[in-house]
Design a protein around this motif. Structure first.
Motif, PDB file in Angstrom:
ATOM      1  N   UNK A   7       9.514   6.827   3.336  1.00  0.00           N
ATOM      2  CA  UNK A   7      10.048   8.156   3.718  1.00  0.00           C
ATOM      3  C   UNK A   7       9.444   8.052   4.705  1.00  0.00           C
ATOM      4  N   UNK A   8       8.833   8.076   4.701  1.00  0.00           N
ATOM      5  CA  UNK A   8       8.067   8.851   6.712  1.00  0.00           C
ATOM      6  C   UNK A   8       7.111  10.075   6.164  1.00  0.00           C
ATOM      7  N   UNK A   9       6.868  10.343   4.824  1.00  0.00           N
ATOM      8  CA  UNK A   9       5.694  11.334   4.953  1.00  0.00           C
ATOM      9  C   UNK A   9       4.743  11.100   5.601  1.00  0.00           C
ATOM     10  N   UNK A  10       4.087  12.028   5.089  1.00  0.00           N
ATOM     11  CA  UNK A  10       2.281  12.433   5.454  1.00  0.00           C
ATOM     12  C   UNK A  10       1.576  11.000   4.744  1.00  0.00           C
ATOM     13  N   UNK A  11       1.020  10.438   6.050  1.00  0.00           N
ATOM     14  CA  UNK A  11      -0.106   9.433   5.596  1.00  0.00           C
ATOM     15  C   UNK A  11      -1.530   9.152   4.893  1.00  0.00           C
ATOM     16  N   UNK A  12      -2.013   8.701   4.115  1.00  0.00           N
ATOM     17  CA  UNK A  12      -2.621   9.149   3.377  1.00  0.00           C
ATOM     18  C   UNK A  12      -4.332   8.748   4.084  1.00  0.00           C
ATOM     19  N   UNK A  13      -5.556   9.256   3.912  1.00  0.00           N
ATOM     20  CA  UNK A  13      -6.408   9.056   4.564  1.00  0.00           C
ATOM     21  C   UNK A  13      -6.204   7.993   4.835  1.00  0.00           C
ATOM     22  N   UNK A  14      -6.547   7.049   3.922  1.00  0.00           N
ATOM     23  CA  UNK A  14      -7.044   5.372   4.217  1.00  0.00           C
ATOM     24  C   UNK A  14      -5.886   5.095   5.121  1.00  0.00           C
ATOM     25  N   UNK A  15      -5.160   4.528   5.749  1.00  0.00           N
ATOM     26  CA  UNK A  15      -3.902   4.738   6.179  1.00  0.00           C
ATOM     27  C   UNK A  15      -4.286   5.062   7.494  1.00  0.00           C
ATOM     28  N   UNK A  16      -4.661   6.369   7.668  1.00  0.00           N
ATOM     29  CA  UNK A  16      -4.813   6.932   8.914  1.00  0.00           C
ATOM     30  C   UNK A  16      -6.531   5.940   9.017  1.00  0.00           C
TER      31      UNK A  16
END
Length: 113
Positions: A7-16
């Motif tokens: 949905x385009x929300x804030x991504x998790x730490x692993x993603x970043x």
């Protein structure tokens, strides 16, 4: 493989973390293409002694493909390239090569992420 919010929300730490790591790799590849020598890219590279090239298992998807740009046909059995992203709702996946819209999982599918 990293999960993401479809949905385009804030991504998790692993993603970043993976985004930053892959972005740095692309920057280095661009510099190599432009003629920069590896020794000029970093001055603090560790030394790896007595090394060998190893192999390890990489996550991928296996299933029946329809509409693939290179592997023509309906319900064609395929194995994808390395799996990098999967939406938390299991509706989308991004491999090294391309996006896949995910249909029904196999009866014996397991999800570790």
């Amino acid at each position: 493989m990293v999960t993401f919010d479809p949905r385009g929300g804030q991504q998790n730490l692993a993603f970043e973390f993976e985004l930053a790591r892959l972005s740095a790799l692309v920057v280095d590849m661009e510099k190599i293409r432009q003629g920069t020598r590896p020794g000029r890219l970093t001055e603090d590279a560790p030394i790896l002694d007595r090394w060998v090239v190893g192999h390890r298992q990489i996550p991928c998807l296996i299933g029946l493909s329809t509409g693939h740009p290179r592997l023509k046909g309906e319900d064609r059995p395929i194995v994808t390239s390395d799996l990098w992203l999967m939406s938390e709702d299991r509706g989308w996946a991004r491999t090294l090569s391309r996006w896949y819209q995910l249909g029904r999982p196999a009866a014996n599918a397991s999800f570790d992420a």
